[in-house]
Design a protein around this motif. Structure first.
Motif, PDB file in Angstrom:
ATOM      1  N   GLY A 153      -3.620  -9.940  -7.950  1.00 25.30           N
ATOM      2  CA  GLY A 153      -4.642  -9.022  -7.264  1.00 25.30           C
ATOM      3  C   GLY A 153      -4.289  -8.801  -6.011  1.00 25.30           C
ATOM      4  N   GLY A 154      -5.011  -9.158  -4.879  1.00 26.89           N
ATOM      5  CA  GLY A 154      -4.513  -8.815  -3.626  1.00 26.89           C
ATOM      6  C   GLY A 154      -3.640  -9.722  -3.226  1.00 26.89           C
ATOM      7  N   ASN A 155      -3.178 -11.163  -4.021  1.00 28.66           N
ATOM      8  CA  ASN A 155      -2.143 -11.874  -3.421  1.00 28.66           C
ATOM      9  C   ASN A 155      -0.828 -11.169  -3.844  1.00 28.66           C
ATOM     10  N   VAL A 156      -0.858 -10.245  -4.585  1.00 29.44           N
ATOM     11  CA  VAL A 156       0.440  -9.472  -4.781  1.00 29.44           C
ATOM     12  C   VAL A 156       0.921  -8.728  -3.703  1.00 29.44           C
ATOM     13  N   LEU A 157      -0.174  -7.936  -3.187  1.00 31.95           N
ATOM     14  CA  LEU A 157      -0.098  -6.996  -1.936  1.00 31.95           C
ATOM     15  C   LEU A 157       0.173  -8.036  -0.877  1.00 31.95           C
ATOM     16  N   ALA A 158      -0.526  -9.075  -0.736  1.00 30.46           N
ATOM     17  CA  ALA A 158       0.132  -9.907   0.426  1.00 30.46           C
ATOM     18  C   ALA A 158       1.369 -10.538   0.128  1.00 30.46           C
ATOM     19  N   THR A 159       1.780 -10.789  -0.845  1.00 29.54           N
ATOM     20  CA  THR A 159       3.396 -11.072  -1.147  1.00 29.54           C
ATOM     21  C   THR A 159       4.269  -9.986  -0.894  1.00 29.54           C
ATOM     22  N   PHE A 160       3.861  -8.893  -1.246  1.00 31.42           N
ATOM     23  CA  PHE A 160       4.898  -7.647  -0.886  1.00 31.42           C
ATOM     24  C   PHE A 160       4.838  -7.371   0.712  1.00 31.42           C
ATOM     25  N   VAL A 161       3.885  -7.656   1.392  1.00 29.74           N
ATOM     26  CA  VAL A 161       3.845  -7.379   2.818  1.00 29.74           C
ATOM     27  C   VAL A 161       4.585  -8.478   3.591  1.00 29.74           C
ATOM     28  N   ASP A 162       4.528 -10.018   3.016  1.00 29.63           N
ATOM     29  CA  ASP A 162       5.317 -10.939   3.590  1.00 29.63           C
ATOM     30  C   ASP A 162       6.792 -10.698   3.274  1.00 29.63           C
ATOM     31  N   ILE A 178       2.009  -4.074   9.360  1.00 25.54           N
ATOM     32  CA  ILE A 178       2.634  -3.613   7.985  1.00 25.54           C
ATOM     33  C   ILE A 178       1.823  -2.903   6.969  1.00 25.54           C
ATOM     34  N   TYR A 179       0.683  -3.791   6.639  1.00 31.40           N
ATOM     35  CA  TYR A 179      -0.301  -3.284   5.522  1.00 31.40           C
ATOM     36  C   TYR A 179      -0.815  -2.092   6.117  1.00 31.40           C
ATOM     37  N   THR A 180      -1.184  -1.873   7.314  1.00 33.71           N
ATOM     38  CA  THR A 180      -1.887  -0.583   7.500  1.00 33.71           C
ATOM     39  C   THR A 180      -0.773   0.561   7.414  1.00 33.71           C
ATOM     40  N   LYS A 181       0.552   0.475   7.744  1.00 30.45           N
ATOM     41  CA  LYS A 181       1.384   1.395   7.625  1.00 30.45           C
ATOM     42  C   LYS A 181       1.592   1.588   6.080  1.00 30.45           C
ATOM     43  N   ILE A 182       1.632   0.506   5.450  1.00 31.38           N
ATOM     44  CA  ILE A 182       2.200   0.960   3.890  1.00 31.38           C
ATOM     45  C   ILE A 182       1.151   1.395   3.312  1.00 31.38           C
ATOM     46  N   SER A 184      14.225   9.309  -5.756  1.00 29.25           N
ATOM     47  CA  SER A 184      13.097  10.228  -4.924  1.00 29.25           C
ATOM     48  C   SER A 184      12.020   9.235  -4.832  1.00 29.25           C
ATOM     49  N   ASP A 185      12.156   8.064  -5.672  1.00 26.51           N
ATOM     50  CA  ASP A 185      10.695   7.172  -5.296  1.00 26.51           C
ATOM     51  C   ASP A 185      11.101   5.806  -4.648  1.00 26.51           C
ATOM     52  N   LEU A 186      11.957   5.801  -3.559  1.00 25.06           N
ATOM     53  CA  LEU A 186      12.203   4.603  -3.043  1.00 25.06           C
ATOM     54  C   LEU A 186      11.611   4.550  -1.677  1.00 25.06           C
ATOM     55  N   SER A 187      10.860   5.328  -1.146  1.00 23.70           N
ATOM     56  CA  SER A 187      10.186   5.104  -0.034  1.00 23.70           C
ATOM     57  C   SER A 187       9.007   4.019   0.008  1.00 23.70           C
ATOM     58  N   LEU A 188       8.665   3.569   1.173  1.00 19.54           N
ATOM     59  CA  LEU A 188       7.552   2.488   1.008  1.00 19.54           C
ATOM     60  C   LEU A 188       6.325   3.044   0.727  1.00 19.54           C
TER      61      LEU A 188
END
Length: 424
Positions: free
Chosen positions: A275-284, A302-306, A343-347
Motif C-alpha cells: 500500500g503506502g509502503n510501496v510509495l514510501a519505498t519508491f520515494v526512498d 520528493i513525495y509532493t513533486k512526484i 515516452s513513459d519514463l518521466s517521474l
C-alpha cells in the motif's frame, strides 16, 4: 469545547480508545451526545520504532517496544486531564499478527512522571511485526496445518514462534501456554490498577482487538458499503451475509481471507501487503539515487513533486505490478514493470503507473464482479496514503464502478472506543 465542565457540574463520562499501529500510536476520547458518540479529543504520535533484527537479518521486521510505549505515554499526556479523569472504559486495538515476548511478571514497571504514575516496558523482546519475512514458504510448508480457515503466513506470531523453536530450542512441540486466552470482542480484560495520566484507578479495560476490525467498525454502517483502506498496507473489505461460515480448511492460494468480525459476522478481506509502503519505498529509492548523484532533497519534497508530476499524466502505457513486499497468497511473486516505452519514463509517468498498480492489485484480489455479487453500491475510502495522494484517489474512481466517499472517520482508536461504548 465538548466535554468541558460547566456551572460546576462534571462533564459526561468518556471512553478512551487506543490503537497501537505499525507507524504511530493513536488515542481518541469519545463522549455521548444527543447526536450520538462524538470524538471529543484525539491525538497521534509517530513511534519511530523500527529497529534491525540481529537474528533474522534483512528479512526481519522488528520494532522497539520501549519507543511504542513512549509514544503512547506522550499521546495520553497530550490529552486534556479533565476528560481523562472521566474515563470509565478503555478500548485497545493494535497491529495484527505480530508477536512480542516478555518475562513472566516482569513485562513492565511503574514509574512517576509529571502527570502521575505511568508504566514502561521492562524485560521484553522486540515486537516482531506482521511485516516480518523470516519464515520462507519452504519453512511454512513444514509446519503443522492450522485448524483454521485462515492460512499461516510469515509475520504471523505462531509462525515466528516455530521459527524460534527451530533456531534455538530444537523442539517440535508448540508452547501453547504462551498464547493469550481468546474471549468475546467486547469482554473486559481487567481494570486499571492505579491512576494513569489522570485516568482513574478501576477503569475497565477491554480485551485487545484487531486494528483492522476496529477501523471497519468505526465507519461501516451499511452492508452495501465496501471499505477501502490504504495506509502502510492496503485492504478492501465487504461484509458477508448474516449466518455466513467460512470453509473449514484454509486455501493458501486464495487472495481473500475471511476475518471474524463482531456479533458472529465475517468480513471478506483482500489484505494486501502493498500500500503506502510501496510509495514510501519508491520515494526512498529516488532520495538514495539523488544522494548518490551528490544532491540532497528531503523525502517530503520528493513525495509532493512526484504526485504533482503524476497528476499531469493520465494516458500511460507503462504497467507496474507493485508487489515489492510479495503477497501472502503468492509470496514468491515480487514487483515487475512492463510496457516500458521511451515516452513513459518521466517521474510523472512512473508514479502514475505505480499508483494505478496498487489499486489494480487490490482489485485483482477482490474483483469488481465479486463486489457486485455481494451487493456493494458504495466504497468508503480511508487511510493516510489515500488521504494525501490525489493520484491514488483518481485511480480508485477509474477502476471501481461505484460511488466513492472519502473523509469518513475510519480510525482503529475510535472503533475500539465505540466497541467499549456499546459494552457500557
Amino acid at each position: 469545547m465538548e466535554g468541558t465542565e460547566a456551572a460546576g457540574r462534571p462533564g459526561p463520562a468518556c471512553v478512551l480508545g487506543i490503537d497501537l499501529g505499525t507507524t504511530s500510536v493513536k488515542a481518541a476520547l469519545l463522549v455521548e451526545t444527543e447526536q450520538g458518540q462524538v470524538v471529543a479529543e484525539s491525538c497521534s504520535r509517530e513511534t519511530q520504532a523500527h529497529t534491525s533484527s540481529l537474528e533474522a537479518g534483512p528479512q526481519g521486521m522488528e520494532q522497539n517496544v520501549q519507543r511504542i510505549i513512549r509514544a503512547l505515554n506522550e499521546c495520553l499526556a497530550a490529552l486534556p486531564q479533565q476528560q481523562l479523569q472521566r474515563v470509565t472504559h478503555i478500548g485497545i486495538s493494535g497491529q495484527m499478527h505480530g508477536i512480542v515476548f516478555w518475562k513472566k511478571e516482569k513485562g513492565c514497571k511503574w514509574t512517576e512522571c509529571h502527570t502521575g504514575p505511568t508504566f514502561e516496558p521492562e524485560e521484553v523482546s522486540h515486537l516482531i511485526t506482521w511485516q516480518d519475512g523470516r519464515c520462507s514458504p519452504t519453512f511454512l510448508s513444514s509446519l503443522p496445518l492450522p485448524q483454521s480457515h485462515i492460512s499461516l503466513a510469515t509475520g504471523f506470531g505462531c509462525a515466528t514462534v516455530y521459527w524460534y523453536l527451530k533456531k534455538r530450542l530444537k523442539k517440535s512441540g508448540f508452547p501453547v501456554h504462551l498464547l493469550p486466552e481468546v474471549g468475546d470482542p467486547d469482554s473486559i480484560a481487567g481494570r486499571t490498577i492505579c491512576a494513569w495520566h489522570g485516568i482513574p484507578k478501576g477503569a475497565k479495560v477491554g480485551i485487545a482487538l484487531g486494528d483492522f476490525q476496529c477501523s471497519v467498525y468505526s465507519c461501516l454502517t451499511e452492508r452495501t458499503d465496501a471499505v477501502l483502506n490504504i495506509s502502510t498496507s492496503a485492504q478492501l473489505t465487504v461484509s458477508m451475509p448474516p449466518g455466513f461460515q467460512p470453509p473449514e480448511t484454509p486455501d493458501p492460494s486464495s487472495a481473500v481471507t475471511y476475518f471474524p468480525y463482531f456479533n458472529g459476522d465475517y468480513l471478506a478481506v483482500a489484505a494486501s501487503l502493498n500500500g503506502g509502503n510501496v510509495l514510501a519505498t519508491f520515494v526512498d529509492m529516488v532520495a538514495r539515487w539523488t544522494e548518490e548523484l551528490g544532491l540532497q532533497v528531503q523525502e517530503s519534497a520528493i513525495y509532493t513533486k512526484i504526485i504533482k508530476a503524476a497528476l499531469a499524466q493520465n494516458d500511460i502505457k507503462l504497467s507496474v505490478h507493485p508487489t515489492v513486499f510479495g503477497e501472502r497468497h503468492i509470496p514468491e511473486q515480487l514487483a515487475s514493470v512492463t510496457n516500458i516505452a521511451v515516452s513513459d519514463l518521466s517521474l510523472g509517468h512512473v508514479t502514475r503507473a505505480l499508483c494505478r498498480g496498487i489499486i489494480e492489485n487490490l482489485c485483482s484480489m477482490l474483483p469488481v464482479q465479486r463486489l457486485l455479487e455481494t451487493g456493494v453500491r458504495r466504497i468508503l475510502g480511508s487511510g493516510s496514503a489515500l488521504a494525501r495522494n490525489e493520484v491514488l484517489r483518481q485511480e480508485v474512481e477509474r477502476i471501481f464502478p461505484f460511488s466513492v466517499v472519502y473523509g469518513k472517520d475510519v480510525d482503529a482508536a475510535v472503533g475500539a472506543a465505540m466497541v467499549m461504548f456499546h459494552k457500557k
